[in-house]
Scaffold this motif. Sequence first.
Motif: not given
Length: 442
Positions: A296, A300, A317, A320-321, A323-325, A327-328, A330, A332
């Motif tokens: 996080q 980028q 990538w 990002l993978y 980071k998104e995982k 975030t979903k 929750n 931090r």
Amino acid sequence: MSLLDMVREAGVIGAGGAGFPTHVKLTSKAEYILLNGAECEPLLRVDQQLMGLFPDEIIKGFQAAGKLVGAKKALIGIKSKHKDVISILGERIAALKAGDFVEVKELPDIYPAGDEQVLVYELTGRVVPETGIPIKVGCVVVNVETVLNIYHAGHGEHVTEKYITVAGDIPKSFTVKVPVGTPIIDVLKLSGIDNFENYAVIDGGPMMGSVMSNINGYVTKKNKGFVILKKQHHLIRRKSVSIEQAKRVNRATCEQCRMCTDMCPRYLLGHDMQPHKMMRAMNYALKDAEGQKIAQLCCQCNLCELFSCPAGLYPKWANLYFKEKLTKENIRYKPVKSKFYARRSREYRLIPSKRLIARLGLYDFDRPAPMTEVEIKPEMVHIATRQHVGAPAVPIVSVGDHVDAGQQIGKIPEDSLGAAIHTSISGTVEKVDNDFIAIRRG
């Protein structure tokens, strides 16, 4: 009406690509206000030209923004290679008797000098904490075109036009001012290319910009440039991989050399961003969420992926993978310290722009993109309701209404972060929906 209200009314947002509503940023109180004139993305030429063409307006807009945030000093960050522009700014600062407040500070020609945290360090020596923003160390950062729009807002003018560089594998690069809402294809065709079947277009700069899946969109207040390259160019191929393709390549080849980490701009500022650990976690399907949180911290910038990795893998990538995982889920990242210091090795690991351009295969396209006087007059514009950070603008016009250029057509939702939108041409409203307001000229 106060200047802050005028900026809000004018729909001014971060014009450098982020799109954060400027009236919100200017409610902060800071010790320094910094003008980001680095424009470190290869091939883009907007800000350096605006500073040369409109120095008085930019200096005055910058002064006004600095006074709003209560800054004691206003620092203009511009790369030392732009000697003509630096000279112009120096002369005009003196002529406007602004030297006690506004100062030009030269930046090295490195990537990513325009990353706001790198800019803060280069101009003030302060390091923004992990997960933090510049105000955490007493700084507010604004873009060149943004302060030009602040100046215009103070004179009752709303944001209805955008400056854009078009560059790449085209006969002649150029920069042009276009109405917001103009079909992107109309801008691209100024390059002399009519058939884009064999070309791909990057929205933004070569490093952080993405390959457009559809070039039939419309110009927004956030657009900065379009880079046109043939589809077989290696940069287009690199940027067109899917996450699944990237995972397969990473798993097969990564040897944990940690070059992606050692060259990472945020790691070099003392942050715990370590892409090689994210590669390891992805490749071995490690489940430790605690160890994945550092993803996080990724800004980028794409340096790890397009320059640092000797094997041409995809560390960004991996970041990002996760980071998104997370975030979903929750989850931090929380910093474990409050003070950060740049690593001693930083000064030896800065990436010269020329080396980066050569590595990207863009050397032949690194040329001036002079401001053109060509006037684009689209018959119809589509003004996006979502062209800024926050909630989309709420339409305040209806189909059939006649509107005049500069008229507000969308307002900020109540108690929400957002920005107003205005029509860039006079004409008749033809369509209103959640995404666009379409207006036909005349």
